[in-house]
Scaffold this active site. Structure first.
Site, PDB file in Angstrom:
ATOM      1  N   TYR A  77       1.127 -28.785  22.809  1.00 31.17           N
ATOM      2  CA  TYR A  77       0.253 -29.249  23.883  1.00 31.17           C
ATOM      3  C   TYR A  77       0.960 -30.381  24.609  1.00 31.17           C
ATOM      4  O   TYR A  77       0.778 -31.561  24.281  1.00 31.17           O
ATOM      5  CB  TYR A  77      -1.107 -29.686  23.337  1.00 31.17           C
ATOM      6  CG  TYR A  77      -1.962 -28.527  22.884  1.00 31.17           C
ATOM      7  CD1 TYR A  77      -2.569 -27.686  23.811  1.00 31.17           C
ATOM      8  CD2 TYR A  77      -2.152 -28.256  21.537  1.00 31.17           C
ATOM      9  CE1 TYR A  77      -3.337 -26.614  23.413  1.00 31.17           C
ATOM     10  CE2 TYR A  77      -2.926 -27.184  21.118  1.00 31.17           C
ATOM     11  CZ  TYR A  77      -3.510 -26.366  22.061  1.00 31.17           C
ATOM     12  OH  TYR A  77      -4.280 -25.292  21.660  1.00 31.17           O
TER      13      TYR A  77
ATOM     14  N   GLU B 199      -5.558 -14.954  21.437  1.00 31.23           N
ATOM     15  CA  GLU B 199      -5.858 -16.083  20.555  1.00 31.23           C
ATOM     16  C   GLU B 199      -6.993 -16.896  21.152  1.00 31.23           C
ATOM     17  O   GLU B 199      -7.037 -17.135  22.367  1.00 31.23           O
ATOM     18  CB  GLU B 199      -4.634 -16.974  20.340  1.00 31.23           C
ATOM     19  CG  GLU B 199      -4.912 -18.095  19.337  1.00 31.23           C
ATOM     20  CD  GLU B 199      -3.671 -18.874  18.943  1.00 31.23           C
ATOM     21  OE1 GLU B 199      -3.661 -19.471  17.859  1.00 31.23           O
ATOM     22  OE2 GLU B 199      -2.698 -18.889  19.731  1.00 31.23           O
TER      23      GLU B 199
ATOM     24  N   ASP C 249      -4.640 -20.891  14.129  1.00 37.19           N
ATOM     25  CA  ASP C 249      -3.810 -21.542  13.115  1.00 37.19           C
ATOM     26  C   ASP C 249      -4.660 -22.534  12.332  1.00 37.19           C
ATOM     27  O   ASP C 249      -5.886 -22.536  12.429  1.00 37.19           O
ATOM     28  CB  ASP C 249      -2.618 -22.229  13.782  1.00 37.19           C
ATOM     29  CG  ASP C 249      -3.055 -23.206  14.880  1.00 37.19           C
ATOM     30  OD1 ASP C 249      -4.255 -23.551  14.939  1.00 37.19           O
ATOM     31  OD2 ASP C 249      -2.208 -23.626  15.690  1.00 37.19           O
TER      32      ASP C 249
ATOM     33  N   ASP D 115      -7.481 -25.886  15.397  1.00 36.76           N
ATOM     34  CA  ASP D 115      -7.288 -25.789  16.844  1.00 36.76           C
ATOM     35  C   ASP D 115      -7.527 -24.396  17.405  1.00 36.76           C
ATOM     36  O   ASP D 115      -8.158 -24.228  18.442  1.00 36.76           O
ATOM     37  CB  ASP D 115      -5.867 -26.236  17.193  1.00 36.76           C
ATOM     38  CG  ASP D 115      -5.571 -26.133  18.670  1.00 36.76           C
ATOM     39  OD1 ASP D 115      -6.166 -26.901  19.442  1.00 36.76           O
ATOM     40  OD2 ASP D 115      -4.768 -25.261  19.056  1.00 36.76           O
TER      41      ASP D 115
END
Length: 520
Positions: free
Chosen positions: A251, A493, A102, A99
């Site tokens: 999410y 990120e 990670d 994703d």
């Protein structure tokens, strides 16, 4: 001799003249631009070198994020990983993509990535081809679709997650060496997730259109899965983060209603079946669409994307046809117009921008909304140009396709370095970009096995030893500032779905689209 010399002179003059004409024609073909509303655009098939270069960079992040047994791997610090994903259910879920920084596979955002990459190829595959990047896009799309097909083993079962996010986020290690358990999460009739099921249906329907002219069998398989998943999502309604409340920390889906409309719209394009269009434009559209209220497009809220996608039908409908007179479809088109109006900086309804010119909606992953919005603006401008319906009215002011394209270009240019930080937020593009991206694999040397406890590589102030080429980081704060710190997750990120958005935008700007009147 004199006559012969005169003939030679005349011949030489004509030869010189023809040569100059040929050179002029060649120069025209290579450098020609056409003007639309005062703005200069490149012609189709002539890639803009800046955006073509950035597109090539952006597509590499999909290679960085791949899980499974890698094929023709060109990322030297990546290797095979997660080969046993899905084994507990006797499934092969080794493919797909991680994703973000990670090693989670979240089905909701992975499916959205697939939908957006498919849409980009459908609208701008020609531009990708001209920039010699279509194969890279197709490779990434196939890797995701193979995973989604395997994740849907029966009509009413869809595996929506691989890995335990709490356990995963506690570890800082390379994916190639991780040894923690990777449990599976699935939705069923008793544990529904209409949002993720419908998003997966949308992804597969859109991808079926991409593959239709090149692999009919694969396209048919994708469409079959899409239709069955949509039926499952519609019949057994519920949000996956209500079914699994612990996942709302990652999410959180605010509602499943927008995904149902989004999926129905893609299925209409993929099948031509008017029942899907009626689903989106009839009662469901009125109840779920919030039509008349412009919204921003994101992994969570698909309404603006649905409005633009269905406006495509309105733009290219024949005058007097049933579709052209569909009031529900007209409401989608009107709302899409309103979305465009909030994006245009000169409009009376213009949304907030930073001093540097970035559309600013959210602090966390601030680039998602402007890049997604810019993609929609680029697509909409091309619908306007290709259909000849080139005027947009915002509170009495008239705008043209060129104005939307100018906005899209401004957001792309901001990302690529035309910003107060003079920093490219696309890693690997330009001379200055973030060096400490929050990404496990990029931060740890390829020959180091840290186990779960590689925190020293998270906390070191040194630049990443590996470049996560193509990563689109979260982005700047409201004051256009950015802190290049690996632990600065909200700014530094990168996410895989962000990559699909920037790929679409850059493809749309790489050359002027010659969008087809139909996606099928």
């Amino acid at each position: 001799m004199a006559r012969c010399c005169g003939c030679s002179v005349r011949c030489c003059c004509w030869l010189l003249l023809l040569t100059l004409v040929a050179l002029a024609v060649t120069a025209t073909v290579v450098f020609i631009r056409y003007r639309n509303g005062g703005q200069v655009f490149p012609l189709p098939g002539v890639p803009d070198p800046k955006y073509a270069e950035a597109l090539a960079v952006a597509l590499q992040f999909f290679q960085v994020q791949k899980s499974g047994k890698l094929v023709n791997n060109e990322i030297p610090w990546r290797g095979d990983s997660a080969l046993d994903d899905g084994k507990e259910a006797k499934l092969d879920l080794s493919k797909g993509m991680y994703d973000a920084g990670d090693h989670m596979k979240f089905g909701f955002t992975l499916a959205f990535t697939g939908t957006m990459l498919s849409w980009s190829v459908l609208e701008y595959g020609g531009a990708m081809g001209a920039a010699k990047q279509r194969d890279a896009a197709m490779d990434a799309l196939g890797w995701m679709m193979d995973f989604l097909i395997n994740a849907h083993p029966s009509d009413d079962v869809l595996y929506i997650q691989v890995g335990d996010p709490k356990a995963d986020h506690k570890c800082w290690e390379r994916p190639e060496t991780m040894s923690e358990k990777r449990p599976l999460t699935k939705i069923t009739t008793k544990a529904p997730g209409s949002d993720v099921a419908a998003e997966t249906a949308a992804a597969m329907a859109a991808a079926s259109l991409v593959y239709k002219p090149i692999n009919g069998t694969y396209s048919s398989s994708l469409l079959d899965h899409a239709e069955r998943l949509f039926a499952f999502a519609d019949k057994h309604r519920g949000s996956y983060t209500r079914t699994f409340p612990e996942l709302s920390a990652y999410y959180n889906s605010t509602t499943y209603q927008d995904e149902l409309l989004w999926a129905a719209s893609w299925l209409y394009h993929a099948t031509g079946n008017r029942s899907y269009l009626s689903y989106a434009t009839g009662k469901n559209g009125k109840e779920y669409g919030d039509l008349g209220n412009p919204r921003y497009f994101s992994w969570d809220d698909k309404r603006a994307g649905t409005e633009v996608l269905l406006s495509r039908v309105s733009f290219f409908a024949s005058d007097g046809s049933d579709v052209a007179q569909d009031e529900g479809l007209g409401s989608y088109k009107d709302t899409a117009d309103a979305v465009m109006c909030i994006l245009l900086p000169e409009s009376d309804t213009a949304a907030f921008r930073t001093e540097g010119g970035l559309l600013y909606v959210a602090e966390w992953n601030s680039l998602q909304h402007p890049v997604a919005s810019a993609f929609l603006a680029a697509v909409y401008s091309d619908y306007m140009s290709a259909s000849g319906k080139t005027e947009l009215t915002c509170s009495g002011k008239s705008f043209r396709a060129a104005d939307l394209r100018k906005f899209a270009k401004s957001q792309a240019d901001y990302v690529l370095g035309d910003n107060p930080m003079k920093l490219s937020y696309l890693v690997g593009y330009g001379d200055s970009y973030p060096q400490r991206v929050h990404h496990r694999g990029a931060s740890i040397p390829a020959d180091v096995d840290t186990g779960c406890n590689g925190q020293e590589w998270l906390k070191t102030p040194k630049p990443n030893p590996n470049v996560a080429t193509g990563a689109l980081v979260g982005g700047p704060f409201k004051n256009d500032s950015f802190i290049d710190d690996r632990e600065n997750v909200r700014q530094n990120e990168a996410t895989t779905y962000n990559s699909a958005l920037i790929v679409g935008l850059l493809s749309g700007l790489a050359s002027t689209s010659s969008v087809a009147q139909s996606l099928s």
